[in-house]
Design a protein around this motif. Structure first.
Motif, PDB file in Angstrom:
ATOM      1  N   GLN A  20      34.541  43.604  25.674  1.00  0.00           N
ATOM      2  CA  GLN A  20      35.601  42.718  26.154  1.00  0.00           C
ATOM      3  C   GLN A  20      35.102  41.865  27.318  1.00  0.00           C
ATOM      4  O   GLN A  20      35.381  40.661  27.399  1.00  0.00           O
ATOM      5  N   LEU A  21      34.336  42.492  28.215  1.00  0.00           N
ATOM      6  CA  LEU A  21      33.786  41.763  29.359  1.00  0.00           C
ATOM      7  C   LEU A  21      32.820  40.681  28.898  1.00  0.00           C
ATOM      8  O   LEU A  21      32.845  39.550  29.405  1.00  0.00           O
ATOM      9  N   ILE A  22      31.984  41.014  27.916  1.00  0.00           N
ATOM     10  CA  ILE A  22      31.031  40.034  27.383  1.00  0.00           C
ATOM     11  C   ILE A  22      31.757  38.865  26.733  1.00  0.00           C
ATOM     12  O   ILE A  22      31.401  37.697  26.924  1.00  0.00           O
ATOM     13  N   GLU A  23      32.815  39.173  25.974  1.00  0.00           N
ATOM     14  CA  GLU A  23      33.589  38.117  25.312  1.00  0.00           C
ATOM     15  C   GLU A  23      34.267  37.215  26.335  1.00  0.00           C
ATOM     16  O   GLU A  23      34.281  35.980  26.196  1.00  0.00           O
ATOM     17  N   ASN A  24      34.809  37.825  27.399  1.00  0.00           N
ATOM     18  CA  ASN A  24      35.435  37.017  28.455  1.00  0.00           C
ATOM     19  C   ASN A  24      34.403  36.141  29.163  1.00  0.00           C
ATOM     20  O   ASN A  24      34.703  34.996  29.517  1.00  0.00           O
ATOM     21  N   TYR A  25      33.210  36.671  29.358  1.00  0.00           N
ATOM     22  CA  TYR A  25      32.166  35.883  30.014  1.00  0.00           C
ATOM     23  C   TYR A  25      31.764  34.692  29.137  1.00  0.00           C
ATOM     24  O   TYR A  25      31.580  33.574  29.643  1.00  0.00           O
ATOM     25  N   ARG A  26      31.630  34.926  27.846  1.00  0.00           N
ATOM     26  CA  ARG A  26      31.275  33.832  26.940  1.00  0.00           C
ATOM     27  C   ARG A  26      32.357  32.755  26.919  1.00  0.00           C
ATOM     28  O   ARG A  26      32.058  31.559  26.915  1.00  0.00           O
ATOM     29  N   PRO A  69      27.536  46.783  47.246  1.00  0.00           N
ATOM     30  CA  PRO A  69      28.917  46.843  46.739  1.00  0.00           C
ATOM     31  C   PRO A  69      29.745  45.615  47.110  1.00  0.00           C
ATOM     32  O   PRO A  69      30.537  45.121  46.295  1.00  0.00           O
ATOM     33  N   LEU A  70      29.562  45.113  48.342  1.00  0.00           N
ATOM     34  CA  LEU A  70      30.315  43.924  48.754  1.00  0.00           C
ATOM     35  C   LEU A  70      29.898  42.704  47.939  1.00  0.00           C
ATOM     36  O   LEU A  70      30.743  41.881  47.555  1.00  0.00           O
ATOM     37  N   ALA A  71      28.611  42.586  47.659  1.00  0.00           N
ATOM     38  CA  ALA A  71      28.122  41.460  46.860  1.00  0.00           C
ATOM     39  C   ALA A  71      28.646  41.528  45.430  1.00  0.00           C
ATOM     40  O   ALA A  71      29.040  40.515  44.841  1.00  0.00           O
ATOM     41  N   LEU A  72      28.669  42.734  44.857  1.00  0.00           N
ATOM     42  CA  LEU A  72      29.220  42.913  43.511  1.00  0.00           C
ATOM     43  C   LEU A  72      30.704  42.567  43.485  1.00  0.00           C
ATOM     44  O   LEU A  72      31.200  41.946  42.539  1.00  0.00           O
ATOM     45  N   LEU A  73      31.424  42.970  44.529  1.00  0.00           N
ATOM     46  CA  LEU A  73      32.852  42.667  44.613  1.00  0.00           C
ATOM     47  C   LEU A  73      33.091  41.160  44.679  1.00  0.00           C
ATOM     48  O   LEU A  73      33.984  40.631  44.010  1.00  0.00           O
ATOM     49  N   ALA A  74      32.272  40.454  45.455  1.00  0.00           N
ATOM     50  CA  ALA A  74      32.416  39.004  45.568  1.00  0.00           C
ATOM     51  C   ALA A  74      32.135  38.316  44.232  1.00  0.00           C
ATOM     52  O   ALA A  74      32.884  37.424  43.809  1.00  0.00           O
ATOM     53  N   ALA A  75      31.081  38.739  43.543  1.00  0.00           N
ATOM     54  CA  ALA A  75      30.741  38.135  42.256  1.00  0.00           C
ATOM     55  C   ALA A  75      31.822  38.425  41.217  1.00  0.00           C
ATOM     56  O   ALA A  75      32.196  37.555  40.419  1.00  0.00           O
ATOM     57  N   THR A  76      32.350  39.654  41.239  1.00  0.00           N
ATOM     58  CA  THR A  76      33.405  40.019  40.297  1.00  0.00           C
ATOM     59  C   THR A  76      34.677  39.224  40.546  1.00  0.00           C
ATOM     60  O   THR A  76      35.347  38.793  39.605  1.00  0.00           O
ATOM     61  N   TYR A  77      35.008  39.037  41.806  1.00  0.00           N
ATOM     62  CA  TYR A  77      36.211  38.270  42.146  1.00  0.00           C
ATOM     63  C   TYR A  77      36.096  36.831  41.645  1.00  0.00           C
ATOM     64  O   TYR A  77      37.029  36.285  41.055  1.00  0.00           O
ATOM     65  N   ILE A  78      34.936  36.217  41.878  1.00  0.00           N
ATOM     66  CA  ILE A  78      34.732  34.839  41.424  1.00  0.00           C
ATOM     67  C   ILE A  78      34.811  34.760  39.905  1.00  0.00           C
ATOM     68  O   ILE A  78      35.427  33.845  39.338  1.00  0.00           O
ATOM     69  N   PHE A  79      34.195  35.718  39.212  1.00  0.00           N
ATOM     70  CA  PHE A  79      34.255  35.724  37.751  1.00  0.00           C
ATOM     71  C   PHE A  79      35.694  35.860  37.262  1.00  0.00           C
ATOM     72  O   PHE A  79      36.116  35.179  36.324  1.00  0.00           O
ATOM     73  N   SER A  80      36.460  36.737  37.899  1.00  0.00           N
ATOM     74  CA  SER A  80      37.846  36.942  37.493  1.00  0.00           C
ATOM     75  C   SER A  80      38.657  35.660  37.617  1.00  0.00           C
ATOM     76  O   SER A  80      39.413  35.284  36.713  1.00  0.00           O
ATOM     77  N   LYS A  82      37.554  32.527  37.678  1.00  0.00           N
ATOM     78  CA  LYS A  82      37.092  31.527  36.722  1.00  0.00           C
ATOM     79  C   LYS A  82      37.490  31.892  35.298  1.00  0.00           C
ATOM     80  O   LYS A  82      37.786  31.012  34.470  1.00  0.00           O
ATOM     81  N   ALA A  83      37.515  33.193  34.985  1.00  0.00           N
ATOM     82  CA  ALA A  83      37.928  33.626  33.648  1.00  0.00           C
ATOM     83  C   ALA A  83      39.402  33.312  33.409  1.00  0.00           C
ATOM     84  O   ALA A  83      39.799  32.904  32.312  1.00  0.00           O
ATOM     85  N   ILE A  84      40.218  33.496  34.439  1.00  0.00           N
ATOM     86  CA  ILE A  84      41.642  33.177  34.311  1.00  0.00           C
ATOM     87  C   ILE A  84      41.833  31.687  34.063  1.00  0.00           C
ATOM     88  O   ILE A  84      42.601  31.275  33.184  1.00  0.00           O
ATOM     89  N   ARG A  85      41.123  30.858  34.828  1.00  0.00           N
ATOM     90  CA  ARG A  85      41.237  29.408  34.640  1.00  0.00           C
ATOM     91  C   ARG A  85      40.788  29.004  33.241  1.00  0.00           C
ATOM     92  O   ARG A  85      41.398  28.147  32.593  1.00  0.00           O
ATOM     93  N   ARG A 224      41.991  38.995  25.753  1.00  0.00           N
ATOM     94  CA  ARG A 224      43.280  39.050  26.421  1.00  0.00           C
ATOM     95  C   ARG A 224      43.255  38.126  27.617  1.00  0.00           C
ATOM     96  O   ARG A 224      42.204  37.767  28.124  1.00  0.00           O
ATOM     97  N   MET A 225      44.440  37.763  28.068  1.00  0.00           N
ATOM     98  CA  MET A 225      44.513  36.939  29.265  1.00  0.00           C
ATOM     99  C   MET A 225      43.973  37.733  30.445  1.00  0.00           C
ATOM    100  O   MET A 225      44.535  38.775  30.807  1.00  0.00           O
ATOM    101  N   PRO A 226      42.875  37.330  31.049  1.00  0.00           N
ATOM    102  CA  PRO A 226      42.338  38.078  32.197  1.00  0.00           C
ATOM    103  C   PRO A 226      43.328  38.079  33.342  1.00  0.00           C
ATOM    104  O   PRO A 226      44.063  37.134  33.549  1.00  0.00           O
ATOM    105  N   ARG A 227      43.352  39.164  34.101  1.00  0.00           N
ATOM    106  CA  ARG A 227      44.258  39.276  35.246  1.00  0.00           C
ATOM    107  C   ARG A 227      43.473  39.185  36.537  1.00  0.00           C
ATOM    108  O   ARG A 227      42.324  39.586  36.620  1.00  0.00           O
ATOM    109  N   ALA A 228      44.158  38.692  37.544  1.00  0.00           N
ATOM    110  CA  ALA A 228      43.497  38.582  38.843  1.00  0.00           C
ATOM    111  C   ALA A 228      43.280  39.963  39.415  1.00  0.00           C
ATOM    112  O   ALA A 228      44.072  40.868  39.203  1.00  0.00           O
TER     113      ALA A 228
END
Length: 230
Positions: A20-26, A69-80, A82-85, A224-228
């Motif tokens: 699901q994560l891979i599909e959302n990234y694509r 962990p903080l860097a992973l959190l920042a990257a994940t937040y940005i991906f989330s 952008k995925a929603i948009r 699915r519609m990604p959530r924030a």
């Protein structure tokens, strides 16, 4: 002697989440080809700043332990974000997009799609939640005004004591952009308790007639519609 049945292999939840994560990234990359570089930049930037600051106080190893962990959190937040948009952009303008967005919301929201439809694909969806009954229109404002008014009168005969709200989804002045629909719904004042929401929904089931078919699933397949993030 009967053959021993072969035990069925259980599907791993982790594998489903990864796919699901891979599909959302694509999907996100098709809309925003720079998403990977932006995530990498956020990861490296947050990691570098954290390591530099922690090194001044402790040492660089502690900086890495805290920074990764903080860097992973920042990257994940940005991906989330952008995925929603990207998900909104993919379904925007398609009949039934508003209903798909509401169905992805958390909370006690009951959606009945296409309770009123015109030949020009102007659509009204009915939502029941804590604010009461919300009629959501998709289409041209001039046609939706009458369509919403008719549906409001029809609904009021069954739930006259319940607040009825009207929203039009679109990019024209006076309408609510699809991206801001969830926010607009959550801003409505809550007037009903959960038990009352259920009762109102049951009473409005009497309004159910043969709905005019709308194109199924404006959302992409297997997505699915990604959530924030919380």
């Amino acid at each position: 002697m009967p053959a021993t049945p072969t035990p069925k292999k259980k599907k791993r939840r982790g594998g489903g989440r990864i796919s699901q994560l891979i599909e959302n990234y694509r999907m996100t990359r098709r809309s925003d080809p720079t998403v990977g570089w932006v995530m990498l930049g956020a990861f490296v930037g947050v990691l570098a700043v954290t390591v530099a600051l922690v090194t001044l106080v402790l040492n660089w190893i502690s900086g890495l332990i805290l920074g990764i962990p903080l860097a992973l959190l920042a990257a994940t937040y940005i991906f989330s974000r952008k995925a929603i948009r990207a998900a909104y952009k993919q379904i925007e303008g398609q009949p039934g997009a508003a209903a798909a967005v509401i169905e992805s919301m958390r909370g006690n929201w009951s959606v009945t799609s296409a309770v009123a439809v015109t030949k020009n694909q102007d659509i009204v969806h009915r939502v029941v939640g804590k604010p009461g009954v919300i009629l959501i229109g998709e289409g041209t404002p001039t046609r939706l005004t009458n369509l919403l008014a008719n549906e409001r009168r029809r609904t009021a005969r069954f739930v006259a004591e319940v607040p009825i709200h009207e929203l039009q989804v679109g990019e024209i002045e006076g309408q609510v952009p699809l991206m801001k629909l969830q926010k607009a719904l959550t801003k409505l004042p809550a007037t009903l308790r959960p038990a009352e929401v259920t009762e109102i929904r049951r009473r409005l089931d009497a309004l159910a007639s043969s709905p005019v078919p709308v194109p199924k699933g404006p959302l992409p397949k297997n997505a699915r519609m990604p959530r924030a993030p919380r």
